[in-house]
Design an enzyme around this catalytic site. Sequence first.
Site, PDB file in Angstrom:
ATOM      1  N   TRP A  69       0.625  -1.240  -0.062  1.00  0.00           N
ATOM      2  CA  TRP A  69       0.218  -0.070   0.098  1.00  0.00           C
ATOM      3  C   TRP A  69       0.806   1.207   0.257  1.00  0.00           C
ATOM      4  O   TRP A  69       0.635   2.411  -0.147  1.00  0.00           O
ATOM      5  CB  TRP A  69      -0.972   0.181   0.967  1.00  0.00           C
ATOM      6  N   TYR A 109      16.725  -5.916   7.167  1.00  0.00           N
ATOM      7  CA  TYR A 109      15.661  -6.106   7.493  1.00  0.00           C
ATOM      8  C   TYR A 109      15.499  -7.470   8.101  1.00  0.00           C
ATOM      9  O   TYR A 109      16.260  -8.552   7.488  1.00  0.00           O
ATOM     10  CB  TYR A 109      14.992  -5.993   5.914  1.00  0.00           C
ATOM     11  N   GLN A 157      -1.807  -6.615   1.683  1.00  0.00           N
ATOM     12  CA  GLN A 157      -2.445  -4.976   2.887  1.00  0.00           C
ATOM     13  C   GLN A 157      -2.861  -4.821   2.132  1.00  0.00           C
ATOM     14  O   GLN A 157      -3.874  -5.328   1.371  1.00  0.00           O
ATOM     15  CB  GLN A 157      -0.981  -4.331   2.366  1.00  0.00           C
ATOM     16  N   ASP A 168       0.375  -2.362  12.218  1.00  0.00           N
ATOM     17  CA  ASP A 168       0.393  -3.419  12.628  1.00  0.00           C
ATOM     18  C   ASP A 168       0.447  -3.727  14.213  1.00  0.00           C
ATOM     19  O   ASP A 168      -0.095  -4.858  14.679  1.00  0.00           O
ATOM     20  CB  ASP A 168       2.216  -3.650  12.864  1.00  0.00           C
ATOM     21  N   GLU A 175       7.642   9.357   9.497  1.00  0.00           N
ATOM     22  CA  GLU A 175       6.470   8.350   8.813  1.00  0.00           C
ATOM     23  C   GLU A 175       5.181   8.527   9.908  1.00  0.00           C
ATOM     24  O   GLU A 175       4.191   8.539   9.104  1.00  0.00           O
ATOM     25  CB  GLU A 175       7.569   6.737   9.701  1.00  0.00           C
TER      26      GLU A 175
END
Length: 428
Positions: free
Chosen positions: A34, A80, A100, A160, A391
Amino acid sequence: MNKMIEEAINVLKENDRGGYTVPTSRLYPFQWNWDSGFTALGLWRFNKWRAWLEIISLLDAQWENGMIPHIVFRQNDPDYYPGPDIWNSNNEPPSSCLSQPPVLSSVVWQMVDKGTPYDARKAKEIFSRLMASHRWFMDSRDPVNKGVIAAIHPWETGRDNCPDWDMGLKNVEVPKELESYARRDIIHVDTEQRPTKVEYDKYMSIVHFGKKVGWNDNVIYNEGPFLMADPGIQFILLRATKDLLRLAHHLRMNAALDEINNWIEKLTKGSAWLWNETVGGFCARDMRTGKFSDGITNASMLCFYAHVGDNLQREKMATHCERILKKCKYAFPSWDPEHKCFNKIRYWRGPVWLIMNYMIEKGLNEMGYDKLAQRIADDSKKLVNTAGMAEYFDPIEGSPLGGANFSWTAAIYLEMNSVDISKNITEN
Ligand code: GLC
């Protein structure tokens, strides 16, 4: 050109990895589903070709069964976790094995609606891919035909560690054989702003289960450790399906109309299952127990974006909206500030996300709540103007949180300012 607009464009250019855009460098070094959808909206305002490429590269990773994965791993990156070897998707390009919130059809429709025949031509090329992704959601995440879409992991909701999922995660047992792992996210961002270790162990336990059953959607739906309905996914999918219908009419894809109308009808009926009478609002709900979450979130507010609910329900949601806005300097928090679980800096447990604001504002505007919509638009711009392309943001202080130079924040800033680069160039 306004300095912040220039900066937003630079963020998108700097996060370009050649055909796809990373959410931000280091913390999220791959292509996210997304994120790419919203990023395409921003790119489209200054480089249409690059916007379509963003979408085409995401669809390049679409599975045979229609699912568009939540992460596409174009290369390995030790920065990651969990990377491609943990998901073990066994396909090319390697990807995660869940999806997502499906914003893509809405993004495409917007590009076509505001665009030229070029945009319509591009949309026509990918129309069947969009259909397949909707079909996958309807078949695999609602195999019982209830009209309610299930999320099999908090990561699938894109929100999340929202308190919505605490109830579902409680039932997730961490198996003894769960591989030990080292998180990478907390190297890049303060632990206070990220999910806890207990949450992360549970996230990895669901991945462990999925891997064990070969990511078989049916087994996961019936026996998986986590199964919750998310107002975010439900309302975003319903809106995307309505936008897909608009697109189908525009492109004269008549053969698709019945199937799309049928999905809209089912999802509209199913959405009523998310109405929590005790709270007087749309809430997340455990699919196995029927138990409701008791918090109003920024995803609850997407009822306006999906145009669901009767008049009374909408009025109740608008009242929640007003109440919550009074408690926050900056709209719109990811969790009710009057609820005991509110945390103004921890991931999805309070902070503001510009992508959610964008959808909430659009919905409120369309449903005639202009004042509320205006407040959300103004706050969104204020946040970026003072705190940059973060973010996410603290709803009380307005400070930047999480990763910096974030693609979707930059993209939504361009979108909310209706940037038209060709005009800007000639004006300067
Ligand atoms: C986090 C967010 C998710 C987003 C991803 C990349 O995992 O919760 O919604 O897609 O970061 O930005």
